[in-house]
Each structure stands twice: as structure tokens, then as C-alpha cells.
Design an enzyme around this catalytic site. Structure first.
Site, PDB file in Angstrom:
ATOM      1  N   ASN A  13       0.879  -1.178   0.000  1.00 37.76           N
ATOM      2  CA  ASN A  13       0.000   0.000   0.000  1.00 37.76           C
ATOM      3  C   ASN A  13       0.910   1.220   0.000  1.00 37.76           C
ATOM      4  O   ASN A  13       1.498   1.564   1.021  1.00 37.76           O
ATOM      5  CB  ASN A  13      -0.888  -0.012   1.250  1.00 37.76           C
ATOM      6  N   TRP A  14       1.015   1.833  -1.172  1.00 34.59           N
ATOM      7  CA  TRP A  14       1.948   2.969  -1.290  1.00 34.59           C
ATOM      8  C   TRP A  14       1.388   4.251  -0.685  1.00 34.59           C
ATOM      9  O   TRP A  14       2.090   5.266  -0.638  1.00 34.59           O
ATOM     10  CB  TRP A  14       2.282   3.197  -2.764  1.00 34.59           C
ATOM     11  N   LYS A  15       0.120   4.239  -0.282  1.00 36.43           N
ATOM     12  CA  LYS A  15      -0.520   5.433   0.283  1.00 36.43           C
ATOM     13  C   LYS A  15      -0.321   6.629  -0.673  1.00 36.43           C
ATOM     14  O   LYS A  15      -0.321   6.435  -1.883  1.00 36.43           O
ATOM     15  CB  LYS A  15       0.012   5.727   1.684  1.00 36.43           C
ATOM     16  N   HIS A  98      -9.485   0.891   4.532  1.00 33.78           N
ATOM     17  CA  HIS A  98      -8.232   1.130   5.256  1.00 33.78           C
ATOM     18  C   HIS A  98      -8.502   2.094   6.418  1.00 33.78           C
ATOM     19  O   HIS A  98      -9.319   3.016   6.298  1.00 33.78           O
ATOM     20  CB  HIS A  98      -7.188   1.723   4.302  1.00 33.78           C
ATOM     21  N   GLU A 100      -6.940   4.544   7.488  1.00 33.50           N
ATOM     22  CA  GLU A 100      -6.746   5.973   7.173  1.00 33.50           C
ATOM     23  C   GLU A 100      -7.976   6.538   6.460  1.00 33.50           C
ATOM     24  O   GLU A 100      -8.316   7.717   6.647  1.00 33.50           O
ATOM     25  CB  GLU A 100      -5.453   6.157   6.350  1.00 33.50           C
ATOM     26  N   GLU A 170      -5.554  -5.199  10.367  1.00 31.59           N
ATOM     27  CA  GLU A 170      -4.603  -4.111  10.555  1.00 31.59           C
ATOM     28  C   GLU A 170      -4.901  -3.366  11.851  1.00 31.59           C
ATOM     29  O   GLU A 170      -5.748  -2.444  11.858  1.00 31.59           O
ATOM     30  CB  GLU A 170      -4.696  -3.133   9.380  1.00 31.59           C
ATOM     31  N   GLY A 176       2.131   2.225  10.494  1.00 32.63           N
ATOM     32  CA  GLY A 176       3.040   3.353  10.330  1.00 32.63           C
ATOM     33  C   GLY A 176       3.722   3.795  11.609  1.00 32.63           C
ATOM     34  O   GLY A 176       4.322   4.868  11.659  1.00 32.63           O
ATOM     35  N   SER A 216       3.215  -2.246  10.245  1.00 31.61           N
ATOM     36  CA  SER A 216       4.671  -2.235  10.453  1.00 31.61           C
ATOM     37  C   SER A 216       5.313  -3.596  10.175  1.00 31.61           C
ATOM     38  O   SER A 216       6.305  -3.959  10.813  1.00 31.61           O
ATOM     39  CB  SER A 216       5.011  -1.735  11.858  1.00 31.61           C
ATOM     40  N   GLY A 237       2.786  -1.204   4.203  1.00 34.37           N
ATOM     41  CA  GLY A 237       2.849   0.214   3.882  1.00 34.37           C
ATOM     42  C   GLY A 237       4.284   0.655   3.621  1.00 34.37           C
ATOM     43  O   GLY A 237       4.828   0.482   2.529  1.00 34.37           O
ATOM     44  N   GLY A 238       4.926   1.205   4.646  1.00 40.48           N
ATOM     45  CA  GLY A 238       6.263   1.792   4.507  1.00 40.48           C
ATOM     46  C   GLY A 238       7.270   0.900   3.791  1.00 40.48           C
ATOM     47  O   GLY A 238       8.006   1.358   2.904  1.00 40.48           O
TER      48      GLY A 238
HETATM   49  C1  PEP Z   1      -0.800   0.046   5.774  1.00 41.50           C
HETATM   50  O1  PEP Z   1      -0.794   1.184   5.356  1.00 41.50           O
HETATM   51  O2  PEP Z   1      -1.735  -0.716   5.473  1.00 41.50           O
HETATM   52  C2  PEP Z   1       0.297  -0.410   6.614  1.00 41.50           C
HETATM   53  C3  PEP Z   1       0.239  -1.610   7.125  1.00 41.50           C
HETATM   54  O3  PEP Z   1       1.326   0.486   6.811  1.00 41.50           O
HETATM   55  P1  PEP Z   1       2.740   0.182   7.534  1.00 41.50           P
HETATM   56  O4  PEP Z   1       3.242  -1.125   6.981  1.00 41.50           O
HETATM   57  O5  PEP Z   1       3.592   1.330   7.185  1.00 41.50           O
HETATM   58  O6  PEP Z   1       2.452   0.064   8.998  1.00 41.50           O
END
Ligand code: PEP
Length: 255
Positions: A13-15, A98, A100, A170, A176, A216, A237-238
Site C-alpha cells: 500500500n503505497w498510500k 483502510h 486511514e 490491521e 506506520g 509495520s 505500507g512503509g
Molecule cells: C498500511 O498502510 O496498510 C500499513 C500496514 O502500513 P505500515 O506497513 O507502514 O504500517
């Protein structure tokens, strides 16, 4: 069904990161690193990067997804994108619900369900996100909460359509933040999600369901999380913004 018979999927997930040019470069860097993956590999990129991503991923094992879609087929919804528009471009996946989107853009369990319905009707595969805030975990309601989110999101979804649903657990406190759920915490909640699917659709459907963990997940902790019975992949994500890190997670899921 044994875990090994389920399809593991690692989805990035590049956000709100990367321009179209940067998208092309990053996917070109990733392609050789993930080409032998023994799991699904998906990248969910910003809308404006979809064309570049689809072009760069052509003839590779990387599939492309979006990060949201509207529930209506078309109409007066300025700034929104429909599921049919995504499909017409060649997009195969969409993240729905998600945290966010729920936290900053007002998505509720009901609108998540409407978006899931629209995505399925258009032919997309949905990565449906559920998960609790830290206060909810501390209040001991995580299990009930994810079960409720799952049930409402899947309202009106048929057993046949379930093969186009992936559920991502999640925990919001882990997204994040660098604070990952322990492998046992992830396994426990993923197991609750599977039990909820069993209650709704029966054992075979529940056993076949891909249930990811996200929050994470990185190159260092992926193997332990992915070794758990109920963790069938990850939503990343990251770490999906760095080719080597993402490839290491894909490799961990391929073992
Ligand atoms: C996400 O955005 O779905 C996510 C899991 O982010 P991160 O891996 O950065 O925690």
C-alpha cells in the site's frame, strides 16, 4: 484446509507516495527481485500512478490495485473514482476500508460495505481492512470489533464472491508506527476473522480465505508473522516503498 494450501498474498500500500515516473522506476527495480515469488504480489498505488504501474508491471507477476473506490457506478461525486473506471484501466485489486480512510475521510462500516459491493460487482478483488484502535484493544473488545467489521463489510456478499475477498487485519496502533503486533496477537485476531467467515459461510470458505496481517510488517519481522497458522500474507505500507525490503517480505511469504 492446511495453511500451505491457501494463497498467500503480499500487497503493498503505497498510500500518497510516488509520482508516475517514480512508480515506473520502483516497479522496474522490484520486478527482477520478486519474479520467482510463490505467492501473490500486488501493489496498490495512488490513482494517478495506475497507468504507469500497469505499464511497468506488464508481463510480470506483479498485479496492480487501487487504494479505494466509490460505491456508485457514476454520477455527481466530484473527486471520486468508480470501480468500473478502475476495471476499464486493467486494475485487478482495490483496498477498501483502510483505517486511514475510516479515520480521516469518514468511511464507516456501512460505506465500506457499499464500496465492497461496488468493487465486487465491477469484477475487482477486494482487500478489506479491519482492525482496532489501541483504546479498543485495551478495553478488550478487539475480537468483537473485528468480527462486527467483518460481518457488516460482507453484508450481501455471496459465497461465490468470497474468492475475490482478502481480509487484512490491521491494528490501527501498528500502522506506520513501527510498533508491530506480536505474531501471536496477529494469529489470534486473524483466527477470529476466519471463525467469523466460518460462521457466515461455512468451514470450507473460511479455510480457503486469505487473511493478511498489516501494521509495520518489515523485512526483519515478516518471517515470524507469516509463519503463523492464520497469517496468509501481509498488507505492507512503509516497507513496500523500498524494493529490497518489499522483496524480502515476498521471499518470506514464498517459503
Ligand atoms: C498500511 O498502510 O496498510 C500499513 C500496514 O502500513 P505500515 O506497513 O507502514 O504500517
Amino acid at each position: 484446509m492446511k495453511k500451505s494450501a491457501r494463497r498467500a498474498v503480499i500487497a503493498g500500500n503505497w498510500k500518497m507516495n510516488k509520482t508516475p515516473c517514480e512508480t515506473t522506476a520502483l516497479i522496474n527495480e522490484m520486478k527482477p527481485l520478486v519474479k520467482d515469488a510463490d505467492c501473490g504480489v500486488v501493489l496498490c498505488v495512488p490513482y494517478v500512478d495506475l497507468c504507469a504501474a500497469l505499464e511497468a508491471a506488464k508481463d510480470s507477476n506483479i498485479e496492480i490495485g487501487a487504494q479505494n473506490c466509490h460505491w456508485a457506478k457514476s454520477g455527481a461525486f466530484t473527486g471520486e473514482i468508480s470501480a468500473d473506471m478502475l476495471v476499464s484501466m486493467g486494475v485487478k485489486y482495490v483496498i477498501i476500508g483502510h483505517s486511514e480512510r475510516r479515520t480521516y475521510f469518514g468511511d464507516t462500516d456501512v460505506t465500506v460495505n457499499q464500496r465492497v459491493r461496488a468493487a465486487l460487482d465491477a469484477g475487482l478483488t477486494v482487500i478489506l481492512c479491519v482492525g482496532e484502535y489501541l483504546e479498543q484493544r485495551e478495553q478488550g473488545v478487539t475480537g468483537e470489533l473485528v468480527a462486527m467489521q467483518t460481518k457488516i463489510a460482507l453484508g450481501g456478499v455471496s459465497a461465490e464472491e468470497l474468492s475475490r475477498i482478502i481480509i487484512a487485519y490491521e491494528p490501527v496502533w501498528a500502522i506506520g508506527t513501527g510498533r508491530t503486533a506480536t505474531a501471536d496477537q496477529a494469529d489470534e485476531v486473524n483466527g477470529i476473522i476466519r471463525a467469523t467467515v466460518k460462521e457466515l459461510y461455512g468451514e470450507a470458505a473460511a479455510e480457503a480465505m486469505t487473511v493478511q496481517y498489516g501494521g509495520s510488517m518489515n523485512a526483519a519481522n515478516a518471517a515470524e508473522l507469516l509463519s503463523k497458522e492464520h497469517v496468509d500474507g501481509g498488507l505492507i505500507g512503509g516497507a513496500s516503498l523500498k524494493a529490497a525490503d518489499f522483496a524480502a517480505i515476498v521471499e518470506a511469504a514464498s517459503r
